[in-house]
Design an enzyme around this catalytic site. Structure first.
Site, PDB file in Angstrom:
ATOM      1  N   SER A   1       0.615  -1.135   0.546  1.00  0.00           N
ATOM      2  CA  SER A   1       0.206   0.524   0.289  1.00  0.00           C
ATOM      3  C   SER A   1       0.207   1.148  -0.416  1.00  0.00           C
ATOM      4  O   SER A   1       0.338   2.339   0.027  1.00  0.00           O
ATOM      5  CB  SER A   1      -0.389   0.009   1.038  1.00  0.00           C
ATOM      6  OG  SER A   1       0.035   0.229   2.799  1.00  0.00           O
TER       7      SER A   1
ATOM      8  N   LYS B   1       0.020   4.428   6.883  1.00  0.00           N
ATOM      9  CA  LYS B   1      -0.240   5.492   6.376  1.00  0.00           C
ATOM     10  C   LYS B   1       0.642   6.367   6.271  1.00  0.00           C
ATOM     11  O   LYS B   1       0.741   7.014   6.942  1.00  0.00           O
ATOM     12  CB  LYS B   1      -1.610   4.990   6.093  1.00  0.00           C
ATOM     13  CG  LYS B   1      -2.091   3.791   6.228  1.00  0.00           C
ATOM     14  CD  LYS B   1      -2.664   3.315   4.649  1.00  0.00           C
ATOM     15  CE  LYS B   1      -3.297   2.057   3.876  1.00  0.00           C
ATOM     16  NZ  LYS B   1      -2.366   1.125   4.127  1.00  0.00           N
TER      17      LYS B   1
END
Lengths: 199, 199
Positions: free
Chosen positions: A116, A153
DNA sequence: GTCCATACCGTAAATTTATACGGTATCGCG
DNA sequence: CGCGATACCGTATAAATTTACGGTATGGAC
């Protein structure tokens, strides 16, 4: 180390710091001075206890003291759901990196799973260098806990919402209503280490 | 260090290794034993010389010896055309990483310029951990010298040609006719270190 | 040739360092 | 309560360590 008393842990921590800053282990007298003992025999006793419990090794020479445990940063591998990040079961090893390599103090290395953050150059299998923190600034890459899962993230905040944004168009941002769900930040990413021969 | 005699350099190297493996600096007697001196005074003299030249610091205590120079790996920044990679002018600092972190011995860190290896997760500004070598296997990421320029690419060989392949579709491979131009390999990439707060 | 830096030896003293022995006090456990 | 573990004190001693002094030998510089 397991069965260390509080005092013994203090001694061990002091030795660790001494070796780090002085480049050599302390003598009994230096230990006594640091802790206010009036006799080097007290330090000797603690060292014996630490040796019996396996925390150090004594060799009889001047400053002949060796730390048993690796002095590096803990490597956090798979994170079990619900468990604290640094729980023993998650620590798969130690990495001999000095914590002062980066601007913020490095606390541990977290194994990156998945792609990701690919476009930020953080790949599956990389070790993320993390500074333990519960707050972070907008735009920083954070280690956060969402629904008992640990995720890496980029953080953005806006109008009562927090966004955990992947750096890969195949992943959509995680949106957190701060009024409803608190955002649990575990740390701030401060570096990446990749072993190209890890395969 | 500059003005060290050969003998003094040997002593310094020994001290470095001793600290690395034993966790503490050697005594005069240990130095004498290691080098075959029959008197600790000989070791003492060398230490004095090393101190006068700034290589170490003596403090009078048992094993009270400290290395002045950073013990880490050299950081190679911009590489001047034609100059050897590890020439002093290219070394911008030292990084306290133990050389044994990776499977192959780490020799130096090279600053990555440009985005040609972007899709391998190697970004502009990253430090590439390099193992010094003049040979490499197909598929490895190598530090190579082409027309006096140092470049980082993935190596492929086929039918008398060598290909230095970028991991970014915007860059086309460099083709080297091995019969005409020799391929100069400076090292093999074994790792990547990125400081996210470097900016 | 003389001078100076380097590289050693041998001996010995002063200081550190490790370590043993015998005490005292506190605390939790059975 | 007695008992063992922990955490100290004070003193002492053997061993390790630093460091000084006076030599010898060699090789380069002036």
């Amino acid at each position: 180390m397991d069965g260390l008393t509080q005092r013994q842990q203090e001694i061990l921590d002091f030795i660790r710091g001494f070796v780090e800053s002085e480049g050599m282990p302390p003598t009994r007298a230096e230990l006594a001075r640091a802790f206010g003992f009036k006799s080097p025999a007290s330090a000797e006793e603690h060292l014996r206890a630490l040796e019996k419990k396996g925390a150090i090794t004594l060799s009889g020479m001047a400053r002949g003291l060796r730390l048993t445990e690796p002095s590096g940063l803990p490597l956090v591998g798979q994170v079990a759901a619900g468990a604290p990040l640094l729980a023993a079961e998650n620590v798969v090893g130690h990495y001999p990196v000095s914590p002062n390599l980066f601007k913020l103090r490095a606390d541990y290395l977290l194994k990156v799973r998945g792609w990701s953050m690919r476009d930020a150059g953080i790949l599956d299998g990389d070790w993320l260098v993390v500074h333990k923190a519960s707050e972070a600034r907008d735009g920083q890459i954070v280690v956060a806990r969402v629904d008992d899962e640990v995720t890496v993230k980029r953080l953005k905040r806006k109008a009562g919402r927090a966004y955990l944004i992947a750096e890969n168009p195949e992943f959509s941002p995680i949106v957190i209503e701060l009024a409803r769900t608190p955002l649990v930040i575990e740390g701030i990413a401060i570096g990446v280490v990749r072993d190209l021969n890890a395969i």
